[in-house]
Design a protein around this motif. Sequence first.
Motif: not given
Length: 567
Positions: A166, A205, A425-426
């Motif tokens: 991630c 990120h 997410e990720c």
Amino acid sequence: MRNIFRKGKRVIIGYLIIMVTVIAVSETLLGKFFLKISPYSMQVPNVLLPTKGVTSYINQSVTQQQKIPTSRNIIFNSRTKQQSQHSIKIPTKAVKNQITSTVSSFRGTTWDPSSIHRKAITKNCTMLVDPSIIKTPFKFYIYDLPTKFNYDIQRLFTDERKYSFCYNLDYCGMGEELYQYSDKGTQIDQKMEKTDGRISVRNTHQFALEVIIHYKLLHSPYRTTNPDQADMFYIPAYTGLQCLTFSGNSQDFVNELFHYLETKESKHFNSGKPHFSTLSKIQREQASQNCPTLRHSKTEAVTFIAIEKESNPYWFRNQQIHGKSIIVAPYPSYIHFINQDKEKTLFEYHSGLRKLNESRYILKVPPISERKMLLFLAAGMRRSNFFRAKLLDQFAVQTDKGPDDFYESVANHPQTEQVMLITSECSVKHRTTTIPWMQRSVFCLQPPGDSPTRKSIYDSILSGCIPILFTNQYKTEYPFERVLNYESFTFTIDEKLISRYNKTVIEIVKGISEEKTKSLYNNLVRVSKWFQYSLPDGDAQWEDDAVTLILDELAFRNNITNVTYIF
């Protein structure tokens, strides 16, 4: 026969020895000759650096034969007669003379960005120059903290398998490059020769701000390696990322940080001079039980650069964060500018620009006429609040495909005016589909989630897609509001129109005049550069980006120097 062979062998060996000697002598003479005539050929054999912390790790990765360009037209700082022990040391007389002549020839002249010799960004984000000698309106010093407060946390996220899928915090915290695109919004073959107008889309990120700001400041010309010359001090502690590791006690981490500053750096930490640091998470979360940075009493004297400032008074009362000094910075976007030597509109602030509406910069993205989608939303399916759930229900067309694959699949169906890209997410997939969608859309919807702001706002600004924001009962603060007028490049909808009067977003957007849309777009592409973090390249960073206005805001709050005017 054997004698002839032996004699011939000796002759050949003799010739080889003579040839090697001639080549060696020639290289030595030519090297001395070019050292005298070419400032670009100067090589610095050794760099003396701090002995601990992330700063030393970054700089120690410089090899002994790195090239240091010296013929840059910059104004050197005359107050650096007392050179820091961490400055570059030049051992040879010839090289010392070369530096002296070069510095003298450029002292007090106007800096020309086209004179810079650019280098590619490195995975470890190596810093090649000591910016202490560069004259700037003020200087800040970066504390050289033990690595447990920064670098060890960065490596934990990047190296350990449970995080690395991630988070990618290499390349100055900006992550690995996914692709580049041109001014037409098309992806560029990496094998092609680099051209002007290229932009790097990276696996960045949303919580990478602490790492990015740290590395950007390490490359800043405003930095000094001599604390006695500093007007301000930066604390490079990754307190937000430490909370995300869920390893160790966050309260102990913060206590140890300020204990170190109080004992090991007491002279400067207690000097009364301004101190600043960074928060990777939103203000509310960094004052919680699990992430108590802002609950520590010593944070009263520190200004924090953060991705979001809390606006709800409930959180101020219950989490004891009232009065904390926060500078709101953009979330790290996927998009980062690649330094362009010839693009002088990326160096306007250093050239004296203070009225941002006089900027000549224009983001190179597809014009409105080439954008097929009227309204775009990139969001997950999580219905975190009533208002967000109501917005999601307005998008009947939802996809996880990129625009090319989507339009191919609906080629035989009526063209839709709005679409939602399903993200999570990720997710690897949406990292490569979100920006292409935004570059082909006119408006990008930015609904609140767990908090009022989101990373997607800045992705859309840097894609030329007009952000649609929402008002609620509390005023949300956005980055650099003191100098940027958000009404000129974003469109805001009152939440009550959706929640109380059941209006749809597409209905409201269709009511925006063509003239108003063009005006918003034209202003958006002019201010976009202030919302990205450009890629460091080993030299001092003069380029216009978010850090430029962050430093400007720090100077304004501490009455240090003249600052910008509103756009």
